[in-house]
Motif scaffolding. Structure first.
Motif, PDB file in Angstrom:
ATOM      1  N   GLY A 197      31.046  34.923  39.281  1.00 34.59           N
ATOM      2  CA  GLY A 197      31.247  35.999  40.233  1.00 34.59           C
ATOM      3  C   GLY A 197      30.875  35.571  41.637  1.00 34.59           C
ATOM      4  O   GLY A 197      30.155  34.582  41.849  1.00 34.59           O
ATOM      5  N   GLY A 198      31.353  36.320  42.611  1.00 28.82           N
ATOM      6  CA  GLY A 198      31.070  36.026  44.005  1.00 28.82           C
ATOM      7  C   GLY A 198      29.694  36.510  44.422  1.00 28.82           C
ATOM      8  O   GLY A 198      28.851  36.860  43.587  1.00 28.82           O
ATOM      9  N   PRO A 199      29.444  36.575  45.715  1.00 25.26           N
ATOM     10  CA  PRO A 199      28.105  36.952  46.195  1.00 25.26           C
ATOM     11  C   PRO A 199      27.783  38.427  46.021  1.00 25.26           C
ATOM     12  O   PRO A 199      26.636  38.822  46.170  1.00 25.26           O
ATOM     13  N   ALA A 200      28.771  39.255  45.726  1.00 25.43           N
ATOM     14  CA  ALA A 200      28.530  40.690  45.555  1.00 25.43           C
ATOM     15  C   ALA A 200      29.337  41.186  44.368  1.00 25.43           C
ATOM     16  O   ALA A 200      30.344  40.593  43.981  1.00 25.43           O
ATOM     17  N   ASP A 201      28.870  42.276  43.772  1.00 26.44           N
ATOM     18  CA  ASP A 201      29.599  42.878  42.661  1.00 26.44           C
ATOM     19  C   ASP A 201      30.937  43.416  43.149  1.00 26.44           C
ATOM     20  O   ASP A 201      31.034  43.988  44.236  1.00 26.44           O
ATOM     21  N   ARG A 202      31.974  43.220  42.336  1.00 24.48           N
ATOM     22  CA  ARG A 202      33.301  43.752  42.628  1.00 24.48           C
ATOM     23  C   ARG A 202      33.806  44.496  41.403  1.00 24.48           C
ATOM     24  O   ARG A 202      33.361  44.265  40.282  1.00 24.48           O
ATOM     25  N   ASP A 203      34.755  45.415  41.645  1.00 21.76           N
ATOM     26  CA  ASP A 203      35.330  46.147  40.521  1.00 21.76           C
ATOM     27  C   ASP A 203      36.031  45.198  39.554  1.00 21.76           C
ATOM     28  O   ASP A 203      35.898  45.311  38.347  1.00 21.76           O
ATOM     29  N   ALA A 204      36.800  44.249  40.081  1.00 22.70           N
ATOM     30  CA  ALA A 204      37.528  43.313  39.222  1.00 22.70           C
ATOM     31  C   ALA A 204      37.907  42.085  40.034  1.00 22.70           C
ATOM     32  O   ALA A 204      38.169  42.166  41.239  1.00 22.70           O
ATOM     33  N   LEU A 205      37.918  40.945  39.367  1.00 20.56           N
ATOM     34  CA  LEU A 205      38.363  39.695  39.974  1.00 20.56           C
ATOM     35  C   LEU A 205      39.683  39.283  39.331  1.00 20.56           C
ATOM     36  O   LEU A 205      39.903  39.497  38.137  1.00 20.56           O
ATOM     37  N   TYR A 206      40.557  38.693  40.124  1.00 15.04           N
ATOM     38  CA  TYR A 206      41.866  38.274  39.632  1.00 15.04           C
ATOM     39  C   TYR A 206      41.784  36.862  39.049  1.00 15.04           C
ATOM     40  O   TYR A 206      41.074  35.990  39.571  1.00 15.04           O
ATOM     41  N   LEU A 207      42.560  36.667  37.978  1.00 14.26           N
ATOM     42  CA  LEU A 207      42.668  35.357  37.332  1.00 14.26           C
ATOM     43  C   LEU A 207      44.153  35.042  37.158  1.00 14.26           C
ATOM     44  O   LEU A 207      44.730  35.272  36.096  1.00 14.26           O
TER      45      LEU A 207
END
Length: 644
Positions: A312-322
């Motif tokens: 994950g990135g530096p902050a929480d996100r709803d969803a990441l794309y793959l």
């Protein structure tokens, strides 16, 4: 006299026309017998009629058993079988043919020609109980095979003579005649031929015929018509589209063709688009991770898996794309064909183990972790829009030094264990954010009180456990393993006032050295350090002087002086306390003790306070972790490597 049938009549058992032999080539019924003198007797006529009825019944029973999809579907068919319903020993279906699908020896070049562009198109024809099917296969971008099914037609539209009931129609396709008007075989052949002429492209591409399972008489007849009219370059046995009594799932012609073209080799790397942080500049770039390399080839019915860990990135996100692509995109995100697009939810800096399954060229599924979502349209997420912006900068978060003070006296071992479990959970969660142990370091001091009645392991007079200096999170659990709980005998104060100066001494010593063992004061480029002291306890520290009924520290230590010293080191002092709750005591001494405790916890928790049972270890870990400095648009992709 002649026999029962003339030389060109249709067989009375299976209705096969235009036969010029003594026996039917399909059902082996005698079509022409030897000449006899005189008229046939009534007995001979009856015997001949009984034999014909028995042969017709056996033929229909065979077709009914072959075409039945289950007990319910057989009910309508039994009503039309010649000679009545079949006996129990006649209800067994014929064994289905092999379902193996592969290019026969000598015909593998067809797929290779299609792959290399020598053939623009390859047509597959199959006749099933559903209808007449033609699938055209071409090769699209990045060598991904494309299937186009526009020529399929159901049997009632091609041959209106078929019964409208689906189960009876299946019975007829299996060759059954019954008490219904038989489907004229010549008209059937003509309908199949007309469909072939209308469906085949003018360019007359190579044709592959998928043979039906044995026993389906009209389907085999349709295949023979296609064989004679089109001269297929290859014939494959794809197995039945469904088996008797519903013992296997229905499959379509498209499924059979897809199973074949899945054996084509990959003409481009199948890659996963990720992001990577340049720790020197803070810039974020796109990176392609190869899941399945160019040239990889599956065997019939095979799959292949690939596993990869993303972050994950530096902050929480709803969803990441793959996004999974065929090929490697250029800098602006173009130049690669979308294969599939998935989304997962990953906590900030958290790892996620992904499992992808390759089913064929252009077919990649994400099967793990649970909860991952696949977008129905691979192009739903525009790849160029997912490329990290050149304006995005992610600067490393400041180092975190976290020190715990943990009260080890409790009403019972479970109370103390709850505090230690909380500490271990917070440390474990922070450790996942920094797997190198370079950015987050943790230490701890355990304390009791001044009137300890010790357990076997904790000796009388011990106020503190051996302090644990700051170290990588993964090493703290072992350091806490020897800490011994004790039972408390009074519920007013602990020896927290002795633990706070010890934490200050730890901070003073740890602050002199960086992770590499050099004196931090000698390094002008030493990174900024966030220091936090988290007090995990139930009872407040003892005052330097007795406060009403609240006993004083026997060592005369002033907790307020220790608190001021910690804050002079730019430490945030926070609490996770579970003091006595409920209505104030009825007696004055009790009320004075409650006021003292409330005031102390208010001062100690001025920088932040967490509550047991309300603030989970995960919430506390998120709150303690220093924030990342992010400039520019957020990155919608998962990261290929941990940021820390």
């Amino acid at each position: 006299m002649t026999g029962a049938c003339g030389p060109q009549a249709a067989c009375p058992v299976c209705a096969t026309p235009d036969q010029r032999s003594d026996f039917c080539a399909v059902c082996e019924w005698c079509l022409q017998s030897d000449l006899v003198l005189g008229e046939l007797t009534a007995r001979e006529l009856k015997d001949a009629g009984d034999a014909l009825l028995a042969a017709g019944h056996a033929w229909d029973a065979r077709a009914a058993a072959l075409s039945a999809r289950g007990p319910e579907s057989a009910r309508r068919v039994t009503e039309v079988i010649r000679g009545g319903p079949p006996r129990r020993d006649e209800e067994k279906p014929h064994a289905a043919g092999s379902a193996d699908l592969g290019i026969p020896s000598g015909y593998g070049g067809l797929l290779d020609e299609l792959r290399h562009g020598t053939l623009r198109e390859l047509s597959f024809v199959e006749f099933t109980a559903d209808g007449l099917h033609m699938i055209r296969v071409t090769v699209g971008e990045a060598g991904i095979p494309l299937q186009n099914d526009t020529e399929s037609i159901a049997w009632p539209f091609a041959v209106p003579a078929f019964d409208s009931d689906e189960d009876v129609r299946r019975f007829q396709l299996a060759g059954g005649i019954g008490t219904l008007p038989p489907v004229d075989r010549r008209e059937f052949d003509t309908a199949v031929l007309e469909w072939l002429k209308a469906s085949l492209p003018v360019s007359d591409p190579p044709l592959v015929l998928l043979r039906p399972s044995p026993g389906w008489q009209l389907l085999e007849r349709a295949a023979a018509t296609a064989r004679q009219a089109c001269a297929p370059q290859a014939e494959l046995h794809a197995g039945g589209a469904d088996s008797a009594h519903g013992t296997s799932a229905h499959r379509t012609t498209a499924d059979a063709v897809r199973r074949l073209v899945r054996t084509l080799p990959l003409q481009a790397d199948h890659t996963l688009l990720l992001a990577r942080l340049d720790r020197e500049t803070g810039a974020v770039h796109a990176e392609s991770h190869v899941l399945f390399p160019e040239g990889f080839r599956l065997g019939p019915g095979e799959t292949e898996t690939a596993e990869v860990t993303v972050y994950g990135g530096p902050a929480d996100r709803d969803a990441l794309y793959l996004p999974v692509l065929a090929g490697v995109p250029v800098a602006d995100g173009t130049g690669a064909s979308p294969v599939s697009t998935h989304q997962i939810e990953v906590g900030a800096l958290e790892p996620a183990r992904l499992t992808f399954v390759l089913r064929g060229p252009g077919e990649v599924d994400l099967v793990a972790p649970p909860g991952a979502r696949t977008l129905g349209d691979p192009t739903a997420a525009d790849v160029p829009s997912l490329i990290p912006s050149p304006l995005l900068r992610i600067d490393p978060q400041p180092r975190l030094e976290l020190y715990f003070t943990v009260e080890l006296s409790g009403a019972d071992p479970a109370e103390t264990e709850e505090r230690l479990t909380f500490v271990r959970d917070v440390v474990d969660l922070l450790g996942r954010r920094d797997r190198t142990g370079a950015a987050i370091r943790v230490g701890a001091v355990g304390h009791y009180d001044h009137t300890v009645y010790e357990s076997i392991r904790a000796k009388e007079g011990i106020l503190l456990q051996a302090p644990v200096s700051a170290r990588p999170p993964a090493e703290l659990a072992a350091a806490l393993a020897g800490w011994a709980p004790a039972r408390r005998r009074q519920d007013m104060v602990s020896s927290l006032e002795d633990a706070l100066p010890e934490v200050a001494r730890l901070i003073t010593g740890d602050a002199l050295w960086d992770v590499g063992g050099r004196r931090a004061s000698e390094d002008p480029g030493a990174p900024c350090v966030h220091r936090v002291v988290l007090i995990v306890a139930r009872r407040p520290p003892a005052p330097a002087r007795q406060h009403g009924v609240v006993p004083a520290c026997s060592q005369g230590v002033n907790w307020q002086t220790a608190l001021a010293r910690l804050r002079s080191h730019r430490c945030r002092v926070m609490t996770r306390a579970d003091p006595a709750a409920g209505p104030p005591p009825a007696d004055r001494p009790g009320r004075d003790a409650r006021r003292y405790a409330d005031g102390v916890w208010r001062d100690l928790g001025a920088d932040g306070a967490f509550r047991p049972g309300v603030d989970s270890a995960a919430a506390v870990a998120r709150s303690l972790a220093p924030p990342w400095r992010v400039q520019g648009p957020n990155c919608p992709l998962a990261f290929a490597a941990p940021l820390m």
